[in-house]
Design a protein around this motif. Structure first.
Motif, PDB file in Angstrom:
ATOM      1  N   ILE A 223     -21.954 -35.123  42.628  1.00  7.14           N
ATOM      2  CA  ILE A 223     -23.107 -34.298  43.257  1.00  7.14           C
ATOM      3  C   ILE A 223     -23.459 -33.391  42.268  1.00  7.14           C
ATOM      4  N   TYR A 269     -22.933 -26.927  46.720  1.00  9.02           N
ATOM      5  CA  TYR A 269     -22.701 -28.813  48.051  1.00  9.02           C
ATOM      6  C   TYR A 269     -21.045 -28.479  47.689  1.00  9.02           C
ATOM      7  N   LEU A 278     -25.925 -30.762  49.097  1.00 12.33           N
ATOM      8  CA  LEU A 278     -26.909 -30.612  47.835  1.00 12.33           C
ATOM      9  C   LEU A 278     -27.681 -29.705  47.855  1.00 12.33           C
TER      10      LEU A 278
END
Length: 305
Positions: A223, A269, A278
């Motif tokens: 992420i 996130y 996110l």
């Protein structure tokens, strides 16, 4: 809570701010920019701002024996029952002592609102609660019954001064499973970015991104890499400012702030029950510095379904 229909109900509910000496006090307008509302307060009132663990932000002040509460749950539209229960907790007056005086929809910037009057023993409370573009609200004054009865005009003046303001509005991405605040009047578009579904909203130089990878629990490193690619701000410029578990729908989350030259980004996130997420807000460094409190509040009030 009791509901009573009366002719001239607003006049009755406007039995507002009876201050022991406030009938002679000067008034001034107070705008809570962080929360998106304004109201009159007696001049010299000191308001203290605090965040609760349940997501409510509370402005609390007192003036010569009268307590004032301005409460907001940004980024979330609570039910009537939930706001009423919060009002009982704030005022200490039992639910069966609350009387609904008026209610309506689309007044000013209220999506819906209820006005209430409560008395118990020598305590009295008058207030308004409901939801607006940015979230849920409860504004209430607590005083004595005798003071309340003595200064009807001051209570009316306080009640009629309450207004919600724009700037941000609540946006729920049902397909992706998250809710966040976006700049009011922004244009929104969606796209697919590989396995990630992406929502993008832009207004007046500020861009909000909401990305979701449904059904998969991505690692933090994956992420983070996506955030660097999306914003163009290198990983060495990202600062981790908070982390947690099991809050607002997150199984785990991390919050970050990134700055590089005149570019700035704030975001959150992590993973929830529907997948990986996110959410980022990109602006200029100067704009972030000027409105840091609002941006920090934004990322702390992103909710997952």
């Amino acid at each position: 809570m009791r509901t009573t229909a009366r002719a001239g109900s607003l006049a009755v509910c406007a039995l507002a701010l009876g201050l022991p000496v406030a009938a002679q006090a000067e008034w001034e307008s107070y705008e809570a920019k962080r929360y998106g509302f304004s109201m009159l307060v007696p001049k010299g009132t000191r308001l203290v701002d605090r965040d609760r663990e349940d997501g409510w932000g509370v402005l609390e002040g007192s003036f010569q024996g009268v307590k004032l509460y301005g409460c907001a749950q940004l980024g979330r539209h609570e039910t009537r029952e939930a706001i009423e229960a919060f009002g009982v907790e704030v005022t200490g007056i039992a639910a069966d002592r609350w009387e609904h005086i008026d209610r309506g929809k689309t007044r000013g910037r209220w999506t819906w609102y209820d006005t209430v009057l409560a008395t118990e023993g020598d305590r009295a409370a008058v207030g308004i609660y409901g939801i607006g573009p940015r979230g849920s609200y409860l504004l209430v004054l607590v005083t004595t019954v005798s003071d309340y009865e003595e200064h009807e005009a001051d209570y009316r003046r306080w009640y009629e001064s309450i207004a919600l303001h724009g700037g941000w509005e609540l946006f729920r991405a049902k397909d992706y499973g998250f809710t966040m605040l976006v700049p009011e009047g922004c244009s929104t578009k969606t796209r697919e970015d590989g396995a990630w579904g992406a929502l993008e909203a832009t207004h007046d130089g500020v861009t909000v991104y909401g990305l979701a990878k449904k059904g998969e629990r991505a690692a933090a490193e994956e992420i983070e890499k996506l955030g660097v690619e999306l914003t163009g701000i290198g990983a060495d410029h990202w600062k981790h400012v908070d982390k947690g578990k099991n809050r607002r729908g997150w199984e785990w989350y991390e919050t970050v702030v990134a700055r590089d030259g005149d570019r700035a980004c704030v975001g959150i996130y992590g993973v929830g029950k529907k997948g990986s997420f996110l959410l980022l807000l990109r602006t200029t460094a100067s704009d972030y510095e000027a409105h840091r409190e609002a941006y920090d509040y934004w990322y702390r009030h992103v909710h997952l379904d």
